[in-house]
Scaffold this active site. Structure first.
Site, mmCIF file in Angstrom:
data_model
loop_
_atom_site.group_PDB
_atom_site.id
_atom_site.type_symbol
_atom_site.label_atom_id
_atom_site.label_comp_id
_atom_site.label_asym_id
_atom_site.label_seq_id
_atom_site.Cartn_x
_atom_site.Cartn_y
_atom_site.Cartn_z
ATOM 1 N N ASP A 58 26.413 27.906 24.732
ATOM 2 C CA ASP A 58 26.577 28.724 23.521
ATOM 3 C C ASP A 58 25.329 28.644 22.640
ATOM 4 O OD1 ASP A 58 29.199 29.156 24.432
ATOM 5 O OD2 ASP A 58 29.907 27.343 23.429
ATOM 6 N N THR A 98 24.103 36.305 29.945
ATOM 7 C CA THR A 98 23.732 34.902 30.190
ATOM 8 C C THR A 98 24.837 34.179 30.958
ATOM 9 O OG1 THR A 98 24.612 34.376 27.997
ATOM 10 C CG2 THR A 98 22.230 34.652 28.166
#
Lengths: 354, 354
Positions: A240, A141
């Site tokens: 996150d 990611t």
């Protein structure tokens, strides 16, 4: 032990970045989370000043060794985030290599946290270690800048984006790439299929999210995308949170069970997981934005480099007012959004006319 | 910032003790939790071997100072647990003193984690520091052994229990004392009013929980109690979970709002909070016990000091199988048990015939 995530990233006492942004959503979605802290800080770096210390590579090794001795290294999923130096990252790489060898079914989400918007905020010798980790990953990611950093390719047009994705998939052996929070520049917007391009004229006020998944080696990847409205201001920990939700919602056996796949792969395991993650992350961010807007004026002074330099508490208060409203979002995290899901659409034609 | 808990206790990567047992329940009940880790270990000490390190007093100070500088020390509630050395505990004491001075309404739950069943598992020089901290507390949650350690009184009969509670309230200035998991010895059982004594003949298979609250200086404290069935085997983190739930459910303005208080104080803020905490902790423990009982035989080998010494992995597996099923208990944590609450009853006559 099913549904056990080993999360290796930063810890802050106050606020929600790193492990503090990831653990609660994963736990709310039913995962046991093993939390290894790569730093132990008072708060995130955006405040300008923080206390505490980094965890040394030796300390990480000591934790991993005891966990191995005690047979506690049995995650079904691994999540790695901010790991600020190459030696510590190498210790993590050795661990993940071992776990991958033990369990080929392991789902490893690697968030190569290195920097943003052209600026690196880890030591540069971390980059080659991340490249060596890529073949072990199930999903990565990166943000836009991290894709450029990993591949060495400047993303300036569709051609370079294709090159970068090809490099990640073929050279680095990454099966799934999810890139979120991409500023929707003109060339990107013009390239998008109608189904994905924002319907309004205010295209500059959207962010793009792209996924690319390889289902077999001989075909080009399946690319999906979606836009979300950009909220003004900078919020920490969003990436996150997003990564933790992608990992939580990733179901590798999804392809075969989707009801409305006419011709595969109209949806992929990754596009489905990212649709959920994008929807929930955006909802948490909206809640946070609304909260920060309701704060007294002195708690939300706009960014002004000159004034901020003279009066550092201005920035501190702004940061504090923009900490994610994560705990207050428990119902968002646990919800099934159904038809309200911001579903990624297939980017048909992405690989055409090569 | 309402509903913000500053929790200062241990961190383990795997399993649920200290902060890992406390943070999730507090967050599920709507509190933002600031987490300061006094140790960073792989797992709890019961496994026999662990990796990682303690946080030094200097590191704790560095975290507290940065939080103060950034105006992040604004908890409405404070929770302290395992702090293994006197220097670190002194740093925490200085912080709590400052917070108490800034906010007289601060609710501070002090769990004086020092040992159990006659054995001290912190350095002995921690004891006087804990004694000096007691006057700052709102609630303390010692176990039986810790009451003896703090007061220097052996608890052998009702008289010594009265003396110890009086010492905690009057000499140490603690307004609220909650003692849970008390082995129901014969003298204790015989002392209990009928409403509290377990109805069955199997009195030895119950644990007692006692609360004692001072409402005004001139009256003796209000004492409440309840028994819960004892589950076989030792489970770690239960006290940490219990304390976090007591803190979460403590509502200091409860006395004036209770509907069914005929003559105050038939219930106290503390007895109410402990009733909730006891009910939920017991339910989580039952879930954990049932899970551990369903494990394959090699994962739940009974304690046998000789065999355990020869084969340490026996103990390790037993510990692992008895980690709290905390994440799986999210609905227990968030529930209102209503009439099914294990409510503490007033111990009428506790102070009579002095």
């Amino acid at each position: 032990m099913e549904g056990r995530v080993l999360s290796i990233q930063s810890h802050v006492a106050f606020g929600y970045v790193g492990g503090k942004a990831a653990a609660f959503p994963l736990q709310c979605l039913g995962y046991d989370v093993d939390l290894v802290n790569t730093v132990n800080f008072s708060n995130h770096a955006g405040y300008g000043r923080s206390g505490g210390s980094k965890t040394s590579a030796a300390e990480l090794e000591s934790i991993f060794q005891a966990m191995e001795f005690n047979e506690l290294l049995r995650p079904t999923r691994v999540l790695t985030g901010y790991i600020p130096d190459a030696e510590a990252l190498s210790a993590v790489a050795r661990l993940v290599e071992k776990l991958r060898k033990q369990n080929p079914e392991l789902i490893y989400l690697l968030d190569p946290v290195m920097g943003d918007a052209g600026r690196l905020y880890v030591s540069a010798d971390v980059i080659p270690v991340y490249r060596s980790l890529l073949p072990l990953s199930t999903i990565i990611t990166p943000n836009w800048f991290e894709v450029e950093t990993l591949t060495g390719i400047s993303l300036t047009d569709l051609h370079s984006l294709r090159l970068a994705l090809t490099k990640l998939h073929k050279d680095f052996g990454v099966p799934n790439v999810a890139i979120s929070s991409i500023p929707l520049t003109q060339w990107l917007s013009e390239t998008l299929p109608n189904a994905i391009r924002p319907p309004t004229v205010s295209e500059s006020e959207h962010l793009l999210c792209i996924t690319s998944s390889v289902s077999n080696e001989n075909s080009p990847s399946d690319v999906h995308a979606q836009c979300v409205p950009l909220l003004p201001g900078y919020f920490s920990g969003v990436g996150d949170l997003f990564s933790s939700l992608v990992l939580a919602h990733y179901n590798s056996s999804l392809e075969s069970s989707l009801p409305d796949v006419e011709v595969p792969p109209f949806r992929t395991s990754l596009s489905e997981a990212v649709s959920q993650a994008l929807t929930k992350t955006h909802a948490v961010l909206c809640k946070t934005f609304e909260y920060s807007e309701r704060l007294p004026e002195e708690e939300r002074l706009v960014t002004d480099d000159e004034k901020d330099a003279v009066e550092p508490i201005r920035k501190v208060r702004r940061m504090r007012g923009r900490e994610l409203r994560l705990v207050q979002s428990i119902d968002i995290i646990r919800s099934d959004f159904g038809d309200a899901t911001r579903r990624l659409e297939r980017w048909s034609g992405f690989w055409e006319n090569l």
